[in-house]
Design a protein around this motif. Structure first.
Motif: not given
Length: 247
Positions: A138-157
């Motif tokens: 998830l490099e570069g995803y730091g500024p994003r908000r949770v609602h912008e993420l897919s389910g898989g991305q949320r689990q990565r966070v």
């Protein structure tokens, strides 16, 4: 999914030992609620990837709660390395089925949450967050908000938040069960890569027998709060696991 060999270098994780661990629920529990766990003797070697399987009511959730320090054994002792686990412990972290992220925080803010509670300086927090986000893809995803993420991305966070604390033991409670098959496979492969890179001791709980055999170096099957089977994954198959769990 290719199975990794055992870590070749000195593991960064610590061994986990359960000696005579027993936890029983009181009379207020209903007949359909797990009666508890144990007595249970179990050892997980430093850097080992252990999968735990079992039907509902087998004691999986109780085991995880005990390992995470949310419950205390009524009998017996749990040790991580040479020290007992007597409550929530900074040496271990838990990743649950639901990501449970803070929607008002950015991705970086979620990953940094535990580091803030530890009082790490801002510069060290930032470096560790960036490193961990790279580790989980998830490099570069730091500024994003949770609602912008897919389910898989949320689990990565959620995984990054746990890994940022640099735990010696990583507990995972069916972390991929809510995901589609493709995302689940991708994240499982990535988890193996992270385990390989960090040499963390892993206890992964799942209902999915195929997943347990694909991920684990070793599989423990629980039935009725006791160990019904404990064997290297390479010696097992789904049919044998299913037969064990069905008794």
């Amino acid at each position: 999914m290719p199975r990794p060999a055992a870590p070749a270098t000195l593991p960064q994780g610590e061994s986990l030992t359960l000696g005579g661990v027993t936890y029983r629920y009181g009379r207020s529990r209903t007949a359909t609620t797990p009666a508890g766990l144990g007595p249970l003797d179990l050892r997980v070697e430093a850097g080992e990837f252990l999968c735990v399987v079992g039907p509902s009511g087998s004691g999986k959730s109780t085991l995880l709660s005990l390992l995470a320090g949310f419950l205390r054994p009524q009998v017996g002792e749990i040790r991580l390395g040479d020290r007992p686990v007597t409550g929530p412990d900074p040496r271990l972290t838990l990743v649950q089925q639901e990501a449970a992220l803070f929607p008002w925080r950015t991705v970086a803010g979620n990953v940094a949450f535990g580091l803030e509670r530890l009082g790490l300086p801002r510069a060290e927090r930032g470096a560790r967050v960036a490193e961990t986000l790279r580790l989980v893809g998830l490099e570069g995803y730091g500024p994003r908000r949770v609602h912008e993420l897919s389910g898989g991305q949320r689990q990565r966070v959620s995984l990054a938040r746990a890994l940022a604390l640099q735990p010696r033991l990583l507990l995972l409670d069916e972390p991929f069960s809510a995901l589609d098959d493709r995302t689940r496979t991708v994240l499982a492969d990535e988890l193996l890569g992270i385990w390989w890179a960090r040499k963390i001791t892993v206890v992964f709980v799942t209902h999915n027998l195929e997943e347990a055999l694909a991920l684990g170096q070793r599989v423990v099957a629980l039935r009725g709060g006791e160990v019904a089977l404990d064997a290297p994954a390479r010696e097992l198959n789904v049919a044998r696991l299913r037969e064990t769990l069905e008794g």
